[in-house]
Design a protein around this motif. Structure first.
Motif, PDB file in Angstrom:
ATOM      1  N   PRO A 150       0.985  -1.343   0.396  1.00  0.00           N
ATOM      2  CA  PRO A 150      -0.141   0.168   0.372  1.00  0.00           C
ATOM      3  C   PRO A 150       0.202   1.597   0.466  1.00  0.00           C
ATOM      4  O   PRO A 150       0.722   2.852  -0.724  1.00  0.00           O
ATOM      5  N   GLU A 151       1.843   1.282   0.899  1.00  0.00           N
ATOM      6  CA  GLU A 151       2.836   2.000   0.938  1.00  0.00           C
ATOM      7  C   GLU A 151       3.672   3.017  -0.525  1.00  0.00           C
ATOM      8  O   GLU A 151       3.547   4.011  -0.742  1.00  0.00           O
ATOM      9  N   ASN A 152       3.738   1.720  -1.810  1.00  0.00           N
ATOM     10  CA  ASN A 152       4.634   1.794  -2.611  1.00  0.00           C
ATOM     11  C   ASN A 152       3.083   2.748  -3.952  1.00  0.00           C
ATOM     12  O   ASN A 152       3.454   3.627  -4.588  1.00  0.00           O
ATOM     13  N   LEU A 153       1.738   2.756  -3.459  1.00  0.00           N
ATOM     14  CA  LEU A 153       1.114   3.057  -4.431  1.00  0.00           C
ATOM     15  C   LEU A 153       1.153   4.534  -4.633  1.00  0.00           C
ATOM     16  O   LEU A 153       1.248   4.850  -6.060  1.00  0.00           O
ATOM     17  N   GLU A 154       1.125   5.060  -3.819  1.00  0.00           N
ATOM     18  CA  GLU A 154       1.238   7.114  -4.447  1.00  0.00           C
ATOM     19  C   GLU A 154       2.704   7.151  -5.080  1.00  0.00           C
ATOM     20  O   GLU A 154       2.521   7.568  -6.182  1.00  0.00           O
ATOM     21  N   LEU A 155       3.499   6.364  -5.016  1.00  0.00           N
ATOM     22  CA  LEU A 155       4.633   6.537  -5.969  1.00  0.00           C
ATOM     23  C   LEU A 155       4.386   6.333  -7.571  1.00  0.00           C
ATOM     24  O   LEU A 155       5.146   6.706  -8.222  1.00  0.00           O
ATOM     25  N   LEU A 156       3.664   4.681  -7.126  1.00  0.00           N
ATOM     26  CA  LEU A 156       4.023   4.489  -8.738  1.00  0.00           C
ATOM     27  C   LEU A 156       2.581   4.699  -9.118  1.00  0.00           C
ATOM     28  O   LEU A 156       3.212   5.363 -11.106  1.00  0.00           O
ATOM     29  N   LYS A 157       1.712   6.001  -8.936  1.00  0.00           N
ATOM     30  CA  LYS A 157       1.184   6.653  -9.442  1.00  0.00           C
ATOM     31  C   LYS A 157       1.787   8.057 -10.321  1.00  0.00           C
ATOM     32  O   LYS A 157       1.553   8.352 -11.300  1.00  0.00           O
ATOM     33  N   ALA A 158       2.578   8.276  -9.757  1.00  0.00           N
ATOM     34  CA  ALA A 158       3.413   9.721  -9.624  1.00  0.00           C
ATOM     35  C   ALA A 158       4.350   9.502 -10.624  1.00  0.00           C
ATOM     36  O   ALA A 158       4.505  10.035 -11.487  1.00  0.00           O
ATOM     37  N   ARG A 159       5.099   8.330 -10.976  1.00  0.00           N
ATOM     38  CA  ARG A 159       6.124   7.931 -11.900  1.00  0.00           C
ATOM     39  C   ARG A 159       5.149   7.718 -13.282  1.00  0.00           C
ATOM     40  O   ARG A 159       5.656   7.890 -14.545  1.00  0.00           O
ATOM     41  N   LEU A 160       3.926   6.827 -13.129  1.00  0.00           N
ATOM     42  CA  LEU A 160       3.310   6.639 -14.283  1.00  0.00           C
ATOM     43  C   LEU A 160       2.746   7.903 -15.069  1.00  0.00           C
ATOM     44  O   LEU A 160       3.013   8.178 -16.197  1.00  0.00           O
ATOM     45  N   GLU A 161       2.433   8.645 -14.632  1.00  0.00           N
ATOM     46  CA  GLU A 161       1.905  10.206 -14.468  1.00  0.00           C
ATOM     47  C   GLU A 161       3.232  10.726 -14.967  1.00  0.00           C
ATOM     48  O   GLU A 161       3.341  12.319 -16.236  1.00  0.00           O
ATOM     49  N   ALA A 162       4.238  11.004 -14.658  1.00  0.00           N
ATOM     50  CA  ALA A 162       5.906  11.515 -14.634  1.00  0.00           C
ATOM     51  C   ALA A 162       5.720  10.995 -16.394  1.00  0.00           C
ATOM     52  O   ALA A 162       6.497  11.248 -17.105  1.00  0.00           O
ATOM     53  N   ASN A 163       5.766   9.810 -16.975  1.00  0.00           N
ATOM     54  CA  ASN A 163       5.780   9.037 -17.989  1.00  0.00           C
ATOM     55  C   ASN A 163       4.764   9.550 -18.971  1.00  0.00           C
ATOM     56  O   ASN A 163       4.767   9.067 -20.024  1.00  0.00           O
ATOM     57  N   GLY A 164       4.273  10.117 -18.186  1.00  0.00           N
ATOM     58  CA  GLY A 164       2.806  10.473 -19.487  1.00  0.00           C
ATOM     59  C   GLY A 164       1.965   9.316 -19.355  1.00  0.00           C
ATOM     60  O   GLY A 164       0.846   9.492 -20.720  1.00  0.00           O
ATOM     61  N   ILE A 165       1.581   8.761 -18.612  1.00  0.00           N
ATOM     62  CA  ILE A 165       0.582   7.480 -18.990  1.00  0.00           C
ATOM     63  C   ILE A 165      -0.414   7.810 -17.774  1.00  0.00           C
ATOM     64  O   ILE A 165      -0.317   8.662 -16.475  1.00  0.00           O
ATOM     65  N   ARG A 166      -2.115   8.140 -18.317  1.00  0.00           N
ATOM     66  CA  ARG A 166      -2.890   8.784 -17.398  1.00  0.00           C
ATOM     67  C   ARG A 166      -3.642   7.572 -16.292  1.00  0.00           C
ATOM     68  O   ARG A 166      -3.989   6.699 -17.256  1.00  0.00           O
ATOM     69  N   VAL A 167      -3.226   7.781 -14.612  1.00  0.00           N
ATOM     70  CA  VAL A 167      -4.383   6.689 -14.257  1.00  0.00           C
ATOM     71  C   VAL A 167      -5.633   6.919 -13.877  1.00  0.00           C
ATOM     72  O   VAL A 167      -6.201   8.511 -12.934  1.00  0.00           O
ATOM     73  N   VAL A 168      -6.323   6.699 -14.583  1.00  0.00           N
ATOM     74  CA  VAL A 168      -7.756   6.814 -14.590  1.00  0.00           C
ATOM     75  C   VAL A 168      -8.768   6.427 -13.003  1.00  0.00           C
ATOM     76  O   VAL A 168      -9.620   6.701 -12.731  1.00  0.00           O
ATOM     77  N   ARG A 169      -7.999   5.315 -12.694  1.00  0.00           N
ATOM     78  CA  ARG A 169      -9.168   4.877 -11.463  1.00  0.00           C
ATOM     79  C   ARG A 169      -7.958   3.973 -10.539  1.00  0.00           C
ATOM     80  O   ARG A 169      -7.356   2.964 -11.605  1.00  0.00           O
TER      81      ARG A 169
END
Lengths: 167, 332
Positions: free
Chosen positions: A56-75
């Motif tokens: 669970p603690e890695n989730l926010e970091l994961l989202k941030a990195r995806l978005e930094a790569n230009g990947i939109r996280v919708v849900r």
């Protein structure tokens, strides 16, 4: 924890790699990827559904990195199962190894046995079980039922399915 | 007044039911302009005939008292071939292995240009295509509503009332014995064996119940529906069949706790024919109890239409035979 994530990819080469890299960096274990090639969002992006295991603690970091790569996280959600079915099994359910039957479905990653009721009237008498299977989608549910059908045939179990559902 | 000279071939429970209904409905039939004159009645031991009409009331009494209607050593087949009449009501017992005498009777009826109304599933399951061809070649009418679901209208419902609709599929409970056994097992939390014994005592199950409980009867009815309503030429071997003999009271109870009942469901669509125990949601229209039959027809324009009714019983089955008879002769 196991989560589902809907992301959107731009329709240019190399996007999937950009989506998967952060997963590996954050030590998330990817279980399924459903890539809707033929679909387009109103933003002209391609929807992709992921199921993954992560801390669970890695989730926010994961989202941030995806978005930094230009990947939109919708849900992002833990509620990943959308389809559910109850199945009755009759026969020597225990002696033929119910755990093995459950494991085979759980191992798929896209379907899980979420409930099990069992009745054992006595040795030598056939037992009965009602199991509930959840799956991420209709197609995955059908795949899980196909596994169950194969196992039931091998173990000589009668499988009783709801009307309108074929295995 | 149109006179329809008729033979009743097969005088068991259903044949007698037909005789009773014809007596009961004599005036009604006259009001439609039809005089149904039964010129011959045959059972397995022999027959009675009279070109001016046999006395049906006497036939019923004689059958009850002596066990046969026979006054002459004549078979139904001989009567069909030799005696001049328009309609054969074929109610001999079903034989799904060879078609039995029913198949010979129907062939002979068409060869001699007679119409046939029947409740006999055997010939329809085995030789549907051949019989339809023979009827067509002879210009004969061939009706068999009584062969599926007893009093419950299904074939005529789809072919006449729902005409114009493409039928996508039909599913339902087509065997009252299985429905009774499963309903009672749940009520009494009793084993299949115990309830089967009870059903035999009550005359709901036959002495050899395998035909019902193994799903064979349901499969035969599916074949008839597939052929009559989907234009297929299916036979029994095309049906995937599982019966109810393995169902346990525990399974029924568990299903109930989760909002389901277990029913032996027959399903037919262009994809295939299947008979198997199924989980039916308790509030679903197919979840009928006792000995009832039920069928749900999935149609293109009208959506789902569900009918339920008594699937067996001499008078109920005779009611379907009567409606076939009326629809043949009223329309022409």
């Amino acid at each position: 924890m196991r989560i589902s994530m809907d992301i959107e990819l731009k329709d240019v080469p190399g996007q999937m790699l950009l989506a998967l890299q952060p997963l590996s960096e954050c030590r998330a274990n990817l279980i399924t990827v459903v890539h809707h090639h033929q679909k387009r969002t109103p933003r002209n992006t391609m929807p992709v559904q992921l199921v993954l295991e992560t801390r669970p603690e890695n989730l926010e970091l994961l989202k941030a990195r995806l978005e930094a790569n230009g990947i939109r996280v919708v849900r992002v959600g833990e509620q990943r199962f959308r389809e559910s079915v109850s199945v009755v099994l009759i026969g020597h359910v225990i002696h033929t190894g119910i755990q093995d039957t459950i494991d085979r479905i759980d191992k798929t990653g896209f379907a899980e046995v979420v409930d099990l009721s069992l009745s054992m009237p006595g040795i030598e008498k056939p037992s009965s079980a009602l199991i509930k299977i959840d799956a991420v989608g209709k197609e995955e549910l059908q795949k899980a039922l196909a596994i169950l059908r194969e196992v039931s045939a091998k173990k000589d179990l009668l499988m009783v399915l709801p009307i309108g559902i074929q295995a | 007044m149109k006179t329809i000279r008729t033979s009743i071939i097969g005088f068991g429970a259903i044949g007698q039911g037909v005789a009773e209904v014809l007596l009961l409905k004599k005036e009604y039939l006259r009001s439609l302009g039809l005089e149904v004159r039964v010129v011959a009645v045959a059972d397995s031991k022999g027959a009675t005939f009279n070109p001016n009409g046999v006395d049906l009331a006497k036939c019923l009494v004689r059958k009850r008292e002596t066990g046969t209607v026979a006054l002459e050593k004549l078979s139904g087949l001989e009567l069909i071939k030799r005696l001049d009449h328009e309609l054969v009501i074929e109610t001999t017992p079903t034989n799904i292995e060879t078609g039995g005498v029913g198949l010979q009777n129907m062939r002979a009826a068409f060869e001699t240009g007679k119409d046939v109304v029947t409740s006999n599933k055997g010939p329809l399951t085995l030789k549907y295509g051949e019989l339809q061809e023979a009827a067509k070649a002879a210009g004969s009418k061939f009706r068999f509503e009584a062969s599926v679901g007893g009093a419950m209208p299904i074939i005529n419902l789809v072919n006449e009332v729902l005409a114009g609709n493409e039928v996508k599929g039909i599913k339902g409970i087509l065997n009252g014995t299985c429905n009774y056994i499963l309903s009672r097992m749940l009520e009494e939390k009793a084993s299949y064996k115990d309830i089967l014994a009870e059903s035999m005592e009550l005359g709901i199950a036959e002495t050899d119940p395998s035909y019902d409980v193994e799903g064979i009867d349901t499969a035969c009815k599916l074949v008839i529906l597939a052929n009559a309503l989907f234009g297929l030429d299916a036979t029994y071997n095309d049906v995937e069949v599982t019966g109810i003999t393995k169902i346990t009271p525990d399974a029924l109870e568990m299903a109930q706790e989760n909002g389901y009942v277990i029913k032996l469901i027959g399903e037919v669509s262009r994809k295939g024919l299947q008979v198997a125990p199924r989980l039916v949601p308790i509030k679903h229209p197919l979840a009928v109890g006792g000995t009832l039959n039920v069928a749900s027809v999935d149609t293109e324009l009208a959506g789902e239409i569900t009918v339920t009714g008594k699937g067996a019983g001499p008078i109920e089955t005779a009611s379907a035979i009567l409606s076939d008879l009326i629809s043949i002769y009223r329309e022409c």
